[in-house]
Design an enzyme around this catalytic site. Structure first.
Site, short mmCIF file in Angstrom:
data_model
loop_
_atom_site.label_atom_id
_atom_site.label_comp_id
_atom_site.label_asym_id
_atom_site.label_seq_id
_atom_site.Cartn_x
_atom_site.Cartn_y
_atom_site.Cartn_z
CB CYS B 36 -0.90 0.04 1.22
SG CYS B 36 -2.21 -1.16 1.14
CG ASP B 38 0.90 4.68 3.90
OD1 ASP B 38 0.11 3.74 3.78
OD2 ASP B 38 0.59 5.87 3.67
CB CYS B 63 5.52 9.73 2.17
SG CYS B 63 3.91 9.94 2.95
CB CYS B 107 -0.15 10.35 6.93
SG CYS B 107 0.59 10.09 5.32
#
Lengths: 391, 291
Positions: B36, B38, B63, B107
């Site tokens: 995916c 992350d 990231c 995130c």
């Protein structure tokens, strides 16, 4: 800008050569006339435009400068080529291309699919190579156009476009190649091959952004994409951007001179970069065929870490590169090029492209290679997937 | 693409806090995967008597904003009880970092989910968000369930599909679930934010009596009218067209003709027709393309 930038993103864009800038400036200041005007102040500029056209034709080995149409960029050249090929063969509804093309081709073809065209999307192998037999095997009675890039922007992998063009010669198919990355880096000799149309862009070879060209072989039927005035002999309307054209011509002339350097010195630096990375970072994968690729491009995947994070930390060290990771693309999908090569998602997310130019130095390469191992090891410390022996 | 990261986000990805495994951890939460793009593994050391988080650490693959969100999460929840920690929302996490770019909100959602997974593991429950009870998978590319989508819509007051993609990644790859996401948003919003629910557009040809039950004959007349005025001209631009085959209760059978016949995009076309008719008719209908 006072800090030194370590620029390794030359497949994205290049710096304007100082001599190119010097040559173009008078046409932004003193000689601002319209080259289509009747008065000498404007109309007289036609000569410098024609000189530049010859310079571009010479880089491409074109038989005649009249085969060069100036456009605004590589994307426009690609779009114009496709547009002309389908408009001039209205009965043909089949197109052939590869899965690793630039979005300027892919997105146009996808749009045509929605309008009833059928597209054959050719695969590449795990090295990024394309089979000539696959291309010829895809040709049908109703194939209007085959469009394949000369060199890939992400991996630098080179397609055998001259061989393909010769195979297609007598089959009633238009063959277009996007040579935006190839031009200036490897020799192109259009008078001795069978390519019908070819796209190039100024800013990839040290001219400014906003100028490109489409080569159209003589006696090829051409329908314009941008319609309006009679500029470019009616093949591309819009006021002639004299300064950009002068810059482009000058840059092409320099590219001819620098071709040798590109294939010896730049290649040496790229190879040094790869060698130093291989020596100093464990668990890396070098992507794309080792030999059949541009001399300036390296695409490297670093196991267990993510590409955007690498770019951000490189950027903190004033190093500019790019990544095939999803996070850095603006979409959530990683590089379509690496995916087409059958690379797993984690390899794509972790890929970094370094693309060099004649302006890079050995000192710069060594600097990057001294900073990079530390960045990768930092990120591997943070990653939950790093095996114990790499921590 | 260069993201606009706040100084605080930058500080946290350049100098992440509480990195690594925690040997004394008695709760671990793991979400995401390399595929995916992350993943976050959160380690908690919880005092069994007070349920206070005494120590916390993380490992992240992802990231800059994924690393920063993870680092910020550990700073926020240290010293909290599990109950308090569970009240930390993904928005709190983003606020702590002086905001995240919209496209990176997922995130912060990943941080929140890792925390929930860690607490579940501490309490001996299994945290699997694709379990039956946890809803069904809507986005197969990123494994996002309807429950997860509902949750971010409610917690962050989202109203577009694009926002849901930014917060969960759902729909960000192949895009085949975008329509389902839209339906979830509509249904969640009508339940939780009824005052802002979209009103049916009743423009032009909708007569007041339409809102009552109309006869089948009248309905067909109206549908033909919509097809003539709204749909056929649009399809005609792509050299296509359609025939009305039958109308049965709330199902309308059409046949795509010309360029639309057998077009790879016929599903989109049918969807377009459905929207046009629903908008004016003011009631839910199905459109079926009979080849």
């Amino acid at each position: 800008m006072t800090e030194k930038i370590y620029y390794f993103d030359n497949n994205a864009t290049t710096k304007i050569d100082p001599y190119v800038l010097e040559e173009m400036l008078p046409y932004l200041t003193d000689f601002y006339g319209n080259s289509s005007s009747m008065h000498d102040f404007g109309g007289g500029l036609g000569d410098v435009v024609e000189k530049a056209r010859k310079q571009v034709a010479d880089l491409l080995g074109a038989e005649d400068p009249s085969e060069i149409i100036f456009t605004s960029c590589g994307t426009e050249s690609d779009n114009a080529a496709i547009n002309s090929a389908i408009l001039s063969q209205p009965g043909k509804k089949h197109l052939v291309t590869s899965k690793v093309e630039h979005p300027a081709i892919i997105n146009y073809f996808e749009m045509l699919e929605k309008r009833g065209y059928e597209v054959t999307w050719l695969d590449v192998d795990d090295q990024g190579l394309l089979s000539v037999d696959d291309v010829t095997g895809a040709i049908r009675e109703d194939t209007a156009l085959v469009s394949l890039m000369w060199a890939n922007n992400e991996t630098g992998v080179i397609f055998p476009v001259e061989e393909i063009a010769s195979e297609l010669k007598n089959r009633g198919v238009v063959f277009h190649t996007d040579a935006v990355q190839a031009a200036g880096k490897i020799p192109i000799d259009l008078k001795n091959n069978d390519i019908t149309m070819l796209s190039i862009s100024g800013h990839k070879l040290h001219a400014p952004k906003g100028i490109g060209a489409l080569y159209v072989r003589r006696k090829t039927m051409f329908k314009p994409f941008v319609v309006g005035g009679h500029q470019e002999r009616g093949r591309r309307a819009g006021t002639t951007p004299v300064a950009q054209i002068v810059a482009f011509g000058t840059a092409c002339e320099l590219a001819v001179k620098n071709m040798e350097k590109e294939n010896t010195e730049v290649k040496k630096l790229r190879d040094l970069l790869e060698k130093l990375i291989a020596e100093n970072v464990k668990s890396v994968e070098f992507l794309g065929h080792r030999d059949k690729r541009l001399p300036n491009t390296a695409n490297i995947s670093f196991g267990y870490v993510e590409g955007e994070a690498i770019l951000l930390l490189l950027s903190e060290n004033n190093i500019a590169a790019s990544s095939g990771s999803a996070c850095s693309s603006g979409s959530l999908e990683p590089s379509h090029v690496l995916r087409a090569m059958g690379k797993p998602f984690e390899t794509c997310h972790a890929s970094i492209r370094f693309s060099l130019s004649i302006y890079n130095t050995e000192e710069e390469v060594r600097h990057v290679c001294s900073v990079l191992p530390g960045i990768i090891s930092e990120l591997r410390k943070i990653s939950p997937f790093t095996p114990a022996e790499l921590r | 693409m260069a993201w606009k990261y706040s100084d605080k986000v930058k500080d946290h990805y350049l100098h992440p806090r509480n990195v690594g495994e925690l040997n004394s951890a008695n709760a671990v939460g793991e979400v995401g995967s390399m595929v995916c793009g992350d993943a976050l593994k959160l380690f908690l050391k919880v005092d069994p008597d007070t349920e206070k988080i005494e120590d916390v650490s993380f490992q992240t693959y992802g990231c800059g904003s994924a690393i920063a969100s993870s680092s910020a999460l550990t700073e926020i929840i240290r010293g909290m009880t599990l109950e308090q920690a569970l009240h930390v929302s993904n928005k709190d996490l983003a606020d702590y970092l002086d905001g995240l770019p919209e496209e990176k909100m997922h995130c912060s959602v990943m941080g929140k989910e890792a925390l929930e997974a860690a607490v579940a593991s501490y309490r001996g429950e299994e945290y699997v968000h694709d379990d039956e009870d946890e809803g069904k998978i809507i986005c197969h590319c990123f494994g996002v369930t309807d429950k997860q989508i509902e949750k971010v819509v409610i917690e962050n007051n989202l109203d577009t599909v694009e926002q849901v993609t930014n917060y969960t990644k759902a729909g960000g790859a192949c895009g085949s679930c975008l329509h389902q996401i839209e339906e979830i948003i509509t249904s969640v919003r009508s339940k939780h934010f009824p005052e802002t629910a979209p009103q049916l557009d009743t423009r032009g040809s909708t007569s007041p009596e339409l809102k009552k039950k109309v006869s089948l004959y009248k309905k067909i007349k109206i549908i033909e009218d919509i097809l003539d005025k709204e749909v056929r001209p649009a399809l005609g631009m792509d050299s296509g067209g359609l025939d009305l085959v039958d109308v049965e209760d709330d199902t309308i059978y059409v046949r795509l003709i010309g360029k639309c016949h057998g077009c790879v995009n016929s599903e989109v076309t049918v969807e377009f027709i459905r929207e046009q008719i629903e908008q004016i008719l003011g009631e839910k209908i199905n459109v079926v393309n009979v080849e």
